[in-house]
Scaffold this motif. Structure first.
Motif, mmCIF file in Angstrom:
data_model
loop_
_atom_site.group_PDB
_atom_site.id
_atom_site.type_symbol
_atom_site.label_atom_id
_atom_site.label_comp_id
_atom_site.label_asym_id
_atom_site.label_seq_id
_atom_site.Cartn_x
_atom_site.Cartn_y
_atom_site.Cartn_z
ATOM 1 N N LEU A 268 116.937 14.054 6.271
ATOM 2 C CA LEU A 268 117.795 14.357 7.413
ATOM 3 C C LEU A 268 117.558 15.796 7.879
ATOM 4 O O LEU A 268 117.447 16.063 9.080
ATOM 5 C CB LEU A 268 119.274 14.153 7.037
ATOM 6 N N ARG B 257 112.851 18.866 13.083
ATOM 7 C CA ARG B 257 111.774 18.333 13.917
ATOM 8 C C ARG B 257 112.284 18.088 15.337
ATOM 9 O O ARG B 257 111.574 18.298 16.318
ATOM 10 C CB ARG B 257 111.231 17.035 13.308
ATOM 11 N N PHE B 258 113.556 17.646 15.413
ATOM 12 C CA PHE B 258 114.184 17.426 16.708
ATOM 13 C C PHE B 258 114.354 18.748 17.456
ATOM 14 O O PHE B 258 114.158 18.830 18.672
ATOM 15 C CB PHE B 258 115.542 16.735 16.489
ATOM 16 N N LEU B 259 114.704 19.812 16.716
ATOM 17 C CA LEU B 259 114.947 21.113 17.350
ATOM 18 C C LEU B 259 113.644 21.831 17.710
ATOM 19 O O LEU B 259 113.575 22.528 18.711
ATOM 20 C CB LEU B 259 115.790 21.990 16.421
ATOM 21 N N ILE C 51 114.398 15.825 9.790
ATOM 22 C CA ILE C 51 114.519 15.193 11.108
ATOM 23 C C ILE C 51 115.217 16.121 12.100
ATOM 24 O O ILE C 51 114.797 16.263 13.250
ATOM 25 C CB ILE C 51 115.287 13.843 11.006
ATOM 26 N N VAL C 52 116.288 16.782 11.631
ATOM 27 C CA VAL C 52 117.032 17.679 12.528
ATOM 28 C C VAL C 52 116.124 18.808 13.020
ATOM 29 O O VAL C 52 116.053 19.098 14.221
ATOM 30 C CB VAL C 52 118.283 18.248 11.818
#
Lengths: 110, 231
Positions: B41, B47-49, B44-45
């Motif tokens: 998680l 990578r999203f940012l 993922i966070v």
């Protein structure tokens, strides 16, 4: 299982069958590996991570189903594993409800 | 009914004992799903940012080493599965009340279990060897996130490599424990430890090994497939 004279040839057949079955699952997993590496070069932009994770889920499903014998596990054991998945889904879902939407909201001007 | 080989307190029968062992390991798997889930998680966070930083950093990961190791680990799962299934073949005839058939099945299955467990341990060691070579290359290219000569400027690239080192190292630790457990079980089968074919040892060992494989199946696309080809 065993012949009356105790020679029990079916045991040997069964043991050989294990190797064949493992080979078949392994071949499917290897094909999926080739597909996921090739997929990294496809010109599909934002769909790339979706494809890569989709193939990872397919591989994981093969391992869980064929190698770990999930369907033959005791019911309580299956529930325990699914509880783990459920809580991870809750954790990721709630986190993204925050992180992903935070940027779309107008600035707070109290 | 008393003192069946391999039967331990507090269980009355080997069947109950096997079921309890499998249940325990599935609970452990659930806790591992949560443990790795939390780390993923975080990945993922970030990578999203920082999608750009993650793409640039992902391009630096060694796809050849990663792909070879994925194949090695998938193969080890196949041999581990054979070991567990062959162990099961030796377990089954116990209900047939035919001691001779059980002995025969045990003898026949034992060879397959030894070969399959040996191959599993060797493949596990091969994975660690490739990972070691890869780590050495990574270090030579200053890819540690706190290295002053870290080669990438993009924001998030160092964070990518923090997750890379953390998750691959924790995975390697799990695998090392697995190799130790496989070798311990192998020694038990080779020395014909009483009741080896009637306990859940091989089944439970297989579940753990496949779990380590499952973790890698998700780590591979997250760390090795970014930034390849065009957009």
């Amino acid at each position: 299982m065993n012949a009356p004279d105790g020679t029990a040839h079916p045991v040997h057949d069964e043991l050989e069958h294990h190797w064949c079955r493992a080979l078949a699952v392994w071949a499917a997993l290897a094909l999926l590996l080739v597909a996921t590496v090739a997929g990294a070069w496809l010109p599909i932009g934002p769909m790339k991570p979706v494809l890569a994770l989709g193939i990872a889920v397919a591989k994981a499903a093969l391992v869980v189903r064929c190698f770990m014998g999930f369907r033959h596990a005791p019911v309580v054991a299956r529930l325990a594993a699914l509880a783990g998945l459920l809580w991870v889904a809750v954790m990721i879902g709630l986190t993204f409800a925050d992180v992903a939407l935070r940027h779309r909201l107008p600035p707070w001007d109290g | 009914m008393s003192a069946a080989p391999g039967l331990h307190e507090p269980f009355d029968t080997l069947g109950r004992q096997r079921e309890a062992a499998a249940f325990g390991l599935w609970i452990f798997i659930a806790s591992e799903i949560l443990f790795f889930g939390a780390l993923l998680l975080g990945y993922i966070v970030y990578r999203f940012l920082y999608p750009g930083g993650f793409e640039a950093a992902g391009r630096e990961a060694s796809l050849v080493h990663g792909t070879v190791n994925t194949l090695v680990l998938l193969t080890s799962s196949a041999t581990m599965a054979v070991a567990a299934w062959a162990g099961h073949t030796a377990t089954e005839p116990e209900d047939a009340r035919d001691a001779r058939a059980h002995r025969h099945a045990c003898r026949a299955a034992r060879r397959h279990v030894v070969v399959a467990l040996g191959a599993t341990a060797l493949l596990g060691l091969a994975f660690l060897a490739v990972k070691g070579v890869e780590y050495r290359d990574d270090l030579a290219r200053h890819l540690l996130p706190f290295d002053d000569a870290f080669p990438l400027d993009a924001t998030g690239a160092r964070i990518f490599f923090s997750f890379y080192w953390l998750l691959t190292a924790i995975h390697a630790l799990h695998l090392s424990i697995g190799i130790g457990a496989v070798l311990y079980a192998l020694a038990g089968v080779v020395r014909e430890r009483p009741g080896w074919a009637r306990t859940a040892t091989l089944h439970v060992l297989g579940l753990y090994w496949h779990l380590v494989d499952l973790v890698w199946i998700f780590l591979f696309p997250l760390f090795y497939l970014l930034g390849r080809g065009g957009a």
